[in-house]
Design an enzyme around this catalytic site. Structure first.
Site, PDB file in Angstrom:
ATOM      1  N   GLY A 108       0.871  -1.241  -0.052  1.00  0.00           N
ATOM      2  CA  GLY A 108       0.180   0.151   0.007  1.00  0.00           C
ATOM      3  C   GLY A 108       0.900   1.294   0.134  1.00  0.00           C
ATOM      4  O   GLY A 108       0.596   2.324  -0.550  1.00  0.00           O
ATOM      5  N   ASP A 109       2.019   1.178   0.769  1.00  0.00           N
ATOM      6  CA  ASP A 109       2.828   2.236   0.836  1.00  0.00           C
ATOM      7  C   ASP A 109       3.308   2.640  -0.604  1.00  0.00           C
ATOM      8  O   ASP A 109       3.764   3.726  -0.984  1.00  0.00           O
ATOM      9  CB  ASP A 109       3.936   2.053   1.693  1.00  0.00           C
ATOM     10  CG  ASP A 109       3.491   1.744   2.974  1.00  0.00           C
ATOM     11  OD1 ASP A 109       2.308   2.247   3.519  1.00  0.00           O
ATOM     12  OD2 ASP A 109       4.046   1.067   3.764  1.00  0.00           O
TER      13      ASP A 109
END
Length: 301
Positions: A251-252
């Site tokens: 997600g980062d």
């Protein structure tokens, strides 16, 4: 410039076993790695792969903090951490043995004067800069820390990006963040109902936009992602083919790719495409994705 904040960075000690983990006895590792991370640091790491400069902010302490700081510098990341007088930067143990078992450290306490020192660094941000606030708030800080940060930056024309869950995310909406990135489960939690299909997800994202968010990026794991941009347009994308072997940092990576893509092209569609390639590349890798891995997947989208 992009600035990322990691309140509680970590050294992840990753241990791989060839057999299932056995409690109460000696387990011998088949391999091991040390990964320097934390959500904001992960964002900075992928930005560096994309030749998009950033400054990683946050707090470090003790010899583990010094190790983390040296390691990030060796990777080419620019950092400007607050050095805490006591405690130690945490070590998280990740055991990969068929199933993944995690033992996450608590990290050092962050006193009010250290938080004020960080806030003074943020006061120096210039109009148009991007500030990424990602992850949970350490127990030593007030639960409204994100709100305090954004309230103090009002009028500075800094573009805030928030990747958090639950009330932590919902409470920053009145400060009109440039981008928020819930996953579809977090989005459902915030709006208080189950979400099925793109139409319901879009409607929920629009509710958050009406509460203040300019752009809402909803990640949906293997189903791709959906972006509701500030013009009201909806962008939808699937995922490239590959085998998921790592969920940490995916997600980062998507967030970093989206920001780099937007800054480089000015196009939300291109930003979504690069973000998806970055998130998938990390999910298909043992650690954060490399530029080569990202470019290979970008060709599929």
């Amino acid at each position: 410039m992009i600035y990322t904040v990691t309140f509680n960075p970590a050294i992840d000690y990753v241990v791989r076993l060839d057999t299932p983990l056995q409690a109460g006895t000696v387990n011998r590792a088949a391999g091991e790695d040390c990964v320097l991370g934390g959500k904001g640091i992960n964002v900075s790491g992928i930005l560096a792969q994309l030749d998009c400069p950033s400054v990683a902010l946050g707090f470090v302490a003790g010899e583990t903090g010094a190790w983390l700081e040296r390691g990030l510098a060796a990777q080419g990341l620019q950092t400007d951490f607050i050095h805490l007088a006591s405690g130690m930067t945490r070590i998280n143990v990740k055991i990969k043995a068929g199933q993944e078992t995690e033992l996450n450290g608590a990290g050092p306490a962050i006193p009010p004067q250290a938080m004020e020192a960080l806030q003074q660094k943020l006061d120096a941000l210039r109009p148009g800069d991007i500030l990424v606030l990602a992850g949970s708030i350490p127990s030593s800080l007030p639960v409204d820390t994100y709100e305090r940060v954004l309230e103090r930056l009002q009028g500075h024309s800094v573009r805030a990006v928030v990747d958090a869950s639950g009330r932590l995310l919902a409470n920053v909406l009145p400060y009109e963040p440039f981008l928020i990135k819930p996953n579809h489960h977090e989005l459902a939690e915030i709006v208080g109902r189950a979400l099925h299909g793109d139409e319901e997800i879009t409607a929920a994202a629009r509710e958050l936009q009406e509460q203040g968010a300019r752009n809402v990026l909803v990640s949906m794991a293997g189903d791709g992602a959906l972006l509701l941009d500030e013009t009201g347009a909806v962008h939808r994308i699937g995922t490239p083919k590959g085998t998921v072997i790592n969920s940490v940092g995916a997600g980062d990576s998507m967030l970093a790719g989206f920001l780099a893509g937007y800054l480089q092209s000015g196009s939300y569609q291109d930003a979504l495409r690069l973000g998806t390639a970055c998130g998938s590349a990390t999910a298909f890798s043992l650690g954060l994705a490399s530029r080569k891995e990202i470019d290979l997947l970008l060709e599929q989208l």
